[in-house]
Design a protein around this motif. Structure first.
Motif, PDB file in Angstrom:
ATOM      1  N   MET A   1       0.853  -1.193   0.000  1.00  0.00           N
ATOM      2  CA  MET A   1       0.000   0.000   0.000  1.00  0.00           C
ATOM      3  C   MET A   1       0.884   1.237   0.000  1.00  0.00           C
ATOM      4  SD  MET A   1      -2.749   1.140   2.916  1.00  0.00           S
ATOM      5  CE  MET A   1      -3.782  -0.254   2.641  1.00  0.00           C
ATOM      6  N   ALA A   3      -0.031   4.827   0.802  1.00  0.00           N
ATOM      7  CA  ALA A   3      -0.932   5.896   1.191  1.00  0.00           C
ATOM      8  C   ALA A   3      -0.265   7.251   1.031  1.00  0.00           C
ATOM      9  CB  ALA A   3      -1.362   5.694   2.642  1.00  0.00           C
ATOM     10  N   ARG A  62      -1.775  -2.439  -2.758  1.00  0.00           N
ATOM     11  CA  ARG A  62      -1.939  -1.206  -3.545  1.00  0.00           C
ATOM     12  C   ARG A  62      -3.418  -0.889  -3.562  1.00  0.00           C
ATOM     13  NH1 ARG A  62      -1.104   3.309  -5.411  1.00  0.00           N
ATOM     14  NH2 ARG A  62       0.113   3.832  -7.271  1.00  0.00           N
ATOM     15  N   HIS A  63      -3.721   0.384  -3.711  1.00  0.00           N
ATOM     16  CA  HIS A  63      -5.114   0.845  -3.742  1.00  0.00           C
ATOM     17  C   HIS A  63      -5.907   0.041  -4.772  1.00  0.00           C
ATOM     18  CE1 HIS A  63      -8.570   3.533  -4.136  1.00  0.00           C
ATOM     19  NE2 HIS A  63      -8.162   4.119  -3.021  1.00  0.00           N
ATOM     20  N   TYR A  73      -0.733  -3.667  -8.581  1.00  0.00           N
ATOM     21  CA  TYR A  73      -0.913  -4.723  -7.575  1.00  0.00           C
ATOM     22  C   TYR A  73      -0.926  -6.092  -8.245  1.00  0.00           C
ATOM     23  CZ  TYR A  73      -2.719  -6.774  -3.201  1.00  0.00           C
ATOM     24  OH  TYR A  73      -2.885  -7.520  -2.050  1.00  0.00           O
ATOM     25  N   GLY A  96      -1.957  -5.151   3.576  1.00  0.00           N
ATOM     26  CA  GLY A  96      -2.814  -4.060   3.118  1.00  0.00           C
ATOM     27  C   GLY A  96      -4.221  -4.107   3.671  1.00  0.00           C
ATOM     28  N   ARG A  98      -8.026  -1.786   4.240  1.00  0.00           N
ATOM     29  CA  ARG A  98      -9.022  -1.233   3.324  1.00  0.00           C
ATOM     30  C   ARG A  98      -8.571   0.122   2.797  1.00  0.00           C
ATOM     31  NH1 ARG A  98     -15.193  -2.631   5.284  1.00  0.00           N
ATOM     32  NH2 ARG A  98     -14.894  -4.890   5.517  1.00  0.00           N
ATOM     33  N   SER A  99      -8.787   0.333   1.511  1.00  0.00           N
ATOM     34  CA  SER A  99      -8.429   1.614   0.894  1.00  0.00           C
ATOM     35  C   SER A  99      -9.613   2.153   0.099  1.00  0.00           C
ATOM     36  CB  SER A  99      -7.208   1.437  -0.008  1.00  0.00           C
ATOM     37  OG  SER A  99      -7.410   0.418  -0.965  1.00  0.00           O
ATOM     38  N   GLY A 100     -10.784   2.046   0.698  1.00  0.00           N
ATOM     39  CA  GLY A 100     -11.979   2.601   0.068  1.00  0.00           C
ATOM     40  C   GLY A 100     -12.941   1.573  -0.472  1.00  0.00           C
ATOM     41  N   SER A 104     -10.376  -5.678   2.099  1.00  0.00           N
ATOM     42  CA  SER A 104      -9.011  -5.185   2.255  1.00  0.00           C
ATOM     43  C   SER A 104      -8.194  -5.502   1.009  1.00  0.00           C
ATOM     44  CB  SER A 104      -8.355  -5.839   3.477  1.00  0.00           C
ATOM     45  OG  SER A 104      -8.103  -7.211   3.230  1.00  0.00           O
ATOM     46  N   GLU A 105      -7.085  -4.785   0.867  1.00  0.00           N
ATOM     47  CA  GLU A 105      -6.167  -5.064  -0.228  1.00  0.00           C
ATOM     48  C   GLU A 105      -5.628  -6.486  -0.129  1.00  0.00           C
ATOM     49  OE1 GLU A 105      -3.236  -1.999  -0.019  1.00  0.00           O
ATOM     50  OE2 GLU A 105      -4.682  -0.382  -0.351  1.00  0.00           O
ATOM     51  N   ASP A 132      -0.589   2.189   5.415  1.00  0.00           N
ATOM     52  CA  ASP A 132       0.570   2.663   4.647  1.00  0.00           C
ATOM     53  C   ASP A 132       1.705   1.662   4.799  1.00  0.00           C
ATOM     54  OD1 ASP A 132       1.799   3.161   7.152  1.00  0.00           O
ATOM     55  OD2 ASP A 132       1.106   5.232   7.154  1.00  0.00           O
TER      56      ASP A 132
END
Length: 225
Positions: A1, A3, A62-63, A73, A96, A98-100, A104-105, A132
């Motif tokens: 990730m 961030a 990665r996002h 990713y 990773g 959660r990025s939205g 989770s990643e 991050d």
């Protein structure tokens, strides 16, 4: 990730590190930054594709794109799968939170690997709480540390991201070997911009830590330890 660092800017220690970085940048007429650019470039260009011996593989997330791994990713995950298939690894730790998205990643990465045929006997662990790269490694350390020692690990991520991951891993006590996701260093303008951005992140981190050590600010140094 990876961030964005801007969320930290309200932190006083981060502000001090930024001020020191800007001052050094001005006094050196940009030469210090150029040194970091060369360092990031060298690690990105020279990192191998396979380890010399079997180790635990840390795969940086990665996002997500529409709740699934995006191109960067996917390259990281594909390299991890190749290491398993070639006999270089049998233990993967996906990093990773959660990025939205809805998952989770790490969970999205595990799903992608299984869809691509990851063997069931491979040990697959997920670290799903980080936001991050620093937290990635801190949580990985908690999962892997036994009897105050850490096993050697592979740090698997995109080439532009390797230098920062190596620096953070050393600070956290890892013996980490960088392994690149991409077969070769891409020379596209967008990718080169990422390398320059990473050099700036690394300069900010490194100079801030050097300043903290110089003035004896243990609070700042403890932030990355």
């Amino acid at each position: 990730m990876t961030a964005k660092p801007w969320r930290y800017l309200r932190d006083r220690d981060v502000q001090v590190a930024a001020a020191v970085t800007v001052l050094v940048l001005l006094l050196s007429a940009g030469l210090v930054w150029l040194g970091y650019v060369i360092h990031v470039w060298r690690i990105a260009a020279r990192s191998p594709l396979v380890p010399s011996r079997r180790m635990i593989v840390l795969v940086f997330g990665r996002h997500l794109v529409r709740d699934a791994p995006g191109p960067d990713y996917q390259q990281r995950l594909a390299r991890a799968l190749a290491l398993v298939e070639q006999g270089h690894a049998n233990h993967l730790l996906l990093l990773g939170g959660r990025s939205g998205g809805q998952q989770s990643e790490a969970a999205a990465g595990a799903q992608w690997l299984r869809q691509q045929g990851l063997r069931g006997e491979v040990q697959l662990e997920l670290e799903q709480d980080s936001v991050d790269s620093l937290e990635n490694l801190r949580h990985a350390r908690q999962l892997l540390q036994a009897d105050a020692s850490l096993p050697p690990v592979v740090l698997l991520t995109s080439r532009y991201h390797l230098a920062r991951c190596c620096m953070l891993a050393r600070r956290l006590g890892f013996e980490g070997l960088p392994i690149a996701a991409e077969p070769t260093l891409p020379l596209r303008p967008r990718y080169l911009a990422r390398l320059l951005t990473e050099a700036s992140y690394l300069m900010w981190l490194d100079l801030g830590l050097r300043w903290a050590a110089l003035v004896g600010n243990t609070r700042m140094t403890a932030r990355i330890s």
